[in-house]
Design an enzyme around this catalytic site. Structure first.
Site, mmCIF file in Angstrom:
data_model
loop_
_atom_site.group_PDB
_atom_site.id
_atom_site.type_symbol
_atom_site.label_atom_id
_atom_site.label_comp_id
_atom_site.label_asym_id
_atom_site.label_seq_id
_atom_site.Cartn_x
_atom_site.Cartn_y
_atom_site.Cartn_z
ATOM 1 N N LYS A 132 43.022 61.215 55.173
ATOM 2 C CA LYS A 132 44.476 61.029 55.249
ATOM 3 C C LYS A 132 44.961 60.989 56.691
ATOM 4 O O LYS A 132 45.764 60.132 57.050
ATOM 5 C CB LYS A 132 45.207 62.142 54.490
ATOM 6 C CG LYS A 132 44.943 62.152 53.003
ATOM 7 C CD LYS A 132 45.717 63.251 52.289
ATOM 8 C CE LYS A 132 45.414 64.650 52.765
ATOM 9 N NZ LYS A 132 44.072 65.134 52.476
ATOM 10 N N ARG A 151 52.736 68.825 47.453
ATOM 11 C CA ARG A 151 51.511 69.465 46.972
ATOM 12 C C ARG A 151 51.602 69.908 45.516
ATOM 13 O O ARG A 151 50.599 70.273 44.931
ATOM 14 C CB ARG A 151 51.166 70.676 47.840
ATOM 15 C CG ARG A 151 50.718 70.319 49.223
ATOM 16 C CD ARG A 151 50.254 71.546 49.969
ATOM 17 N NE ARG A 151 49.956 71.240 51.344
ATOM 18 C CZ ARG A 151 48.754 70.931 51.792
ATOM 19 N NH1 ARG A 151 47.753 70.889 50.965
ATOM 20 N NH2 ARG A 151 48.559 70.663 53.064
ATOM 21 N N ARG A 203 33.741 67.273 60.600
ATOM 22 C CA ARG A 203 35.001 67.483 61.317
ATOM 23 C C ARG A 203 35.008 68.864 61.966
ATOM 24 O O ARG A 203 35.504 69.039 63.076
ATOM 25 C CB ARG A 203 36.174 67.331 60.332
ATOM 26 C CG ARG A 203 37.531 67.521 60.955
ATOM 27 C CD ARG A 203 38.634 67.271 59.958
ATOM 28 N NE ARG A 203 38.715 68.326 58.966
ATOM 29 C CZ ARG A 203 39.418 68.265 57.852
ATOM 30 N NH1 ARG A 203 40.100 67.174 57.567
ATOM 31 N NH2 ARG A 203 39.466 69.267 57.015
ATOM 32 N N ARG A 248 38.061 74.287 63.868
ATOM 33 C CA ARG A 248 38.527 75.027 62.691
ATOM 34 C C ARG A 248 37.328 75.681 62.019
ATOM 35 O O ARG A 248 36.448 74.998 61.503
ATOM 36 C CB ARG A 248 39.200 74.067 61.697
ATOM 37 C CG ARG A 248 40.548 73.572 62.137
ATOM 38 C CD ARG A 248 41.164 72.630 61.143
ATOM 39 N NE ARG A 248 41.262 73.197 59.809
ATOM 40 C CZ ARG A 248 41.888 72.612 58.810
ATOM 41 N NH1 ARG A 248 42.484 71.443 58.984
ATOM 42 N NH2 ARG A 248 41.924 73.172 57.618
ATOM 43 N N ARG A 304 38.925 75.054 48.983
ATOM 44 C CA ARG A 304 39.997 74.103 49.299
ATOM 45 C C ARG A 304 39.964 72.912 48.348
ATOM 46 O O ARG A 304 41.017 72.443 47.893
ATOM 47 C CB ARG A 304 39.880 73.646 50.754
ATOM 48 C CG ARG A 304 40.327 74.749 51.714
ATOM 49 C CD ARG A 304 39.951 74.504 53.145
ATOM 50 N NE ARG A 304 40.434 73.243 53.662
ATOM 51 C CZ ARG A 304 39.925 72.665 54.748
ATOM 52 N NH1 ARG A 304 38.951 73.219 55.409
ATOM 53 N NH2 ARG A 304 40.419 71.533 55.178
#
Length: 190
Positions: free
Chosen positions: A14, A89, A128, A134, A146
């Site tokens: 996204k 969401r 990523r 992160r 998640r």
């Protein structure tokens, strides 16, 4: 006005695709993550209210999130349209967004859902994590959770837009430009 909900699970691409869409279609990017950081950082009334809930370990209520989205829409002066990234969401947020946009004389043009197999998502998130800094992008249990939360809580939003005839599913595996072309072909039909 072109108003797009870019949708998909964590790791679907996204962020990558929204950057390209913003540039091509001159859309205003609305990301709830960015809005939270802005309001918390600036200590706005909405930020203080969000902080209160967060400090208590609670989810920030939809009204506060919608208030932040409304604030961003009102502050936007060039009105080609918006791309909603990571929002709504929940179905309740989708309904509230529809009501908000209706009051402003516009609506969601369509939802584009990036469809990516779970194993590919996990691989992308781990990759990523090597560059993002992160730690949750490196933790296998957090990654699984998640994706699970997305499937249980967020995925029903696609059904909401499908009922309105506004859902387009795009196979999100392949080259970035190839996927971008598929998304643009859908948007150009709006």
């Amino acid at each position: 006005m072109l108003n797009i909900v870019l949708f998909g699970p964590p790791g679907a691409g996204k962020g990558t695709q929204s950057e390209k869409l913003i540039e091509k279609y001159k859309l205003v990017h609305i990301s709830t993550g960015d809005l939270f950081r802005k309001h918390l950082g600036e200590g706005t009334e909405l930020g203080k209210l969000a902080r209160k809930y967060m400090d208590e370990g609670n989810l920030v209520p939809d009204e506060v999130v919608i208030g932040m989205v409304d604030d961003k829409i009102n502050a936007s002066t060039h009105l080609t349209g918006f791309i909603f990234d990571g929002f709504p969401r929940t179905v309740a947020q989708a309904k509230a967004l529809d009501e908000l946009l209706q009051k402003k004389g516009t609506s969601i043009s369509g939802m584009i859902s990036l469809e990516v197999p779970e194993e590919e998502l996990k691989k992308r998130i781990r990759e990523r994590g090597k560059t993002s800094g992160r730690s949750d992008d490196q933790d296998e249990e957090k990654i699984k959770n998640r994706i699970k939360v997305y499937n249980e809580e967020t995925l029903p939003v696609a059904g909401y837009y499908q009922e309105q005839g506004k859902l387009a599913r795009i196979h999100g595996v392949g080259g970035i430009d190839e996927i971008f072309s598929k998304i643009c072909a859908v948007i150009d039909e709006y």
